[in-house]
Design a protein around this motif. Structure first.
Motif, PDB file in Angstrom:
ATOM      1  N   LEU A 122       0.825  -1.215   0.000  1.00  0.00           N
ATOM      2  CA  LEU A 122       0.000   0.000   0.000  1.00  0.00           C
ATOM      3  C   LEU A 122       0.858   1.264   0.000  1.00  0.00           C
ATOM      4  N   ALA A 123       2.089   1.179   0.454  1.00  0.00           N
ATOM      5  CA  ALA A 123       2.991   2.333   0.451  1.00  0.00           C
ATOM      6  C   ALA A 123       3.267   2.823  -0.966  1.00  0.00           C
ATOM      7  N   LYS A 124       3.191   1.912  -1.929  1.00  0.00           N
ATOM      8  CA  LYS A 124       3.447   2.276  -3.329  1.00  0.00           C
ATOM      9  C   LYS A 124       2.231   2.083  -4.228  1.00  0.00           C
ATOM     10  N   GLN A 125       1.286   1.290  -3.774  1.00  0.00           N
ATOM     11  CA  GLN A 125       0.119   0.942  -4.578  1.00  0.00           C
ATOM     12  C   GLN A 125      -1.132   1.143  -3.722  1.00  0.00           C
ATOM     13  N   PRO A 126      -1.632   2.379  -3.625  1.00  0.00           N
ATOM     14  CA  PRO A 126      -2.762   2.652  -2.733  1.00  0.00           C
ATOM     15  C   PRO A 126      -4.051   1.962  -3.183  1.00  0.00           C
ATOM     16  N   GLU A 127      -4.910   1.733  -2.215  1.00  0.00           N
ATOM     17  CA  GLU A 127      -6.228   1.156  -2.451  1.00  0.00           C
ATOM     18  C   GLU A 127      -7.270   2.188  -2.059  1.00  0.00           C
ATOM     19  N   LYS A 128      -8.378   2.226  -2.769  1.00  0.00           N
ATOM     20  CA  LYS A 128      -9.370   3.275  -2.524  1.00  0.00           C
ATOM     21  C   LYS A 128     -10.011   3.205  -1.144  1.00  0.00           C
ATOM     22  N   THR A 129     -10.161   2.041  -0.558  1.00  0.00           N
ATOM     23  CA  THR A 129     -10.774   1.980   0.771  1.00  0.00           C
ATOM     24  C   THR A 129      -9.739   1.930   1.892  1.00  0.00           C
ATOM     25  N   LEU A 130      -8.476   2.035   1.528  1.00  0.00           N
ATOM     26  CA  LEU A 130      -7.399   2.033   2.514  1.00  0.00           C
ATOM     27  C   LEU A 130      -6.548   3.293   2.363  1.00  0.00           C
ATOM     28  N   VAL A 131      -7.200   4.407   2.095  1.00  0.00           N
ATOM     29  CA  VAL A 131      -6.495   5.639   1.749  1.00  0.00           C
ATOM     30  C   VAL A 131      -5.632   6.165   2.885  1.00  0.00           C
ATOM     31  N   SER A 132      -6.122   6.176   4.106  1.00  0.00           N
ATOM     32  CA  SER A 132      -5.301   6.713   5.209  1.00  0.00           C
ATOM     33  C   SER A 132      -4.129   5.792   5.508  1.00  0.00           C
ATOM     34  N   THR A 133      -4.353   4.495   5.444  1.00  0.00           N
ATOM     35  CA  THR A 133      -3.275   3.538   5.648  1.00  0.00           C
ATOM     36  C   THR A 133      -2.240   3.653   4.542  1.00  0.00           C
ATOM     37  N   SER A 134      -2.699   3.759   3.291  1.00  0.00           N
ATOM     38  CA  SER A 134      -1.786   3.881   2.156  1.00  0.00           C
ATOM     39  C   SER A 134      -0.931   5.132   2.264  1.00  0.00           C
TER      40      SER A 134
END
Length: 195
Positions: A122-134
């Motif tokens: 997620l640090a390089k490939q964000p997910e739409k429902t994990l935006v704050s984590t990404s």
């Protein structure tokens, strides 16, 4: 376990006393006093200093610091409050910074110092429902990269970006969806996560 199998001494910390005691007891059956489990919160600088002092008192040194704390917050961007963002940044960013600050004096004394930051794709490939984590993981990845440049060559700093790992975290999310009436099968749920 791998560090212990290789003959290293291992110290770890977590917030839950029962889990720390259970893991320490399990590992100590084969490793004896080469295992030190401490109750400490990585978000508490004073607790990290105390953890480092315990490690130094017990072993006299620290050669490797592994950062492996985390969780993920599933929510779309418009549902995240400022407190949600703050909690994610606190854990992902300062949860990397505070243990590093605490252990840096010991690592600087080592002739084989290394830090390993276990993170997520997620640090390089964000997910739409994990935006704050990404976003928080991207910031922490940048921090780890900066550390690798600043502390080299005396301290090696690496990041490991994991994909989806079957953990209790995902089981809890599946159970929460099912509790809301969603009859999704486990395999379909996992497929959603990896898409």
């Amino acid at each position: 376990k791998r560090f212990l199998d290789e003959g290293a001494s291992v110290a770890f910390c977590a917030r839950d006393r029962a889990r720390v005691d259970a893991v320490t007891a399990e590992l100590a059956t084969s490793a004896g006093d080469r295992v030190l489990g401490c109750v400490a919160d990585i978000l508490d600088a004073t607790a990290m200093d105390a953890f480092r002092a315990s490690v130094e008192q017990r072993y006299g040194r620290a050669d490797v610091l592994v950062h492996n704390a985390g969780r993920s917050r599933m929510a779309p961007l418009d549902k995240l409050a400022d407190t949600d963002w703050t909690e994610e940044l606190e854990l992902k960013f300062f949860g990397l910074l505070r243990p590093t600050r605490a252990f840096l004096p010991l690592l600087r004394k080592s002739d084989a110092a290394s830090m390993v930051y276990v993170s997520s794709l997620l640090a390089k490939q964000p997910e739409k429902t994990l935006v704050s984590t990404s976003a928080a993981r991207a910031g922490a990845l940048n921090l780890a990269k900066t550390m690798s440049l600043e502390y080299a060559p005396a301290i090696r700093v690496n990041s490991i970006l994991l994909g989806v790992i079957d953990t209790g975290q995902w089981e809890a999310r599946l159970a929460a969806r099912r509790a809301k009436g969603d009859s999704i099968e486990r395999d379909a749920f996992i497929d959603e996560l990896v898409r």
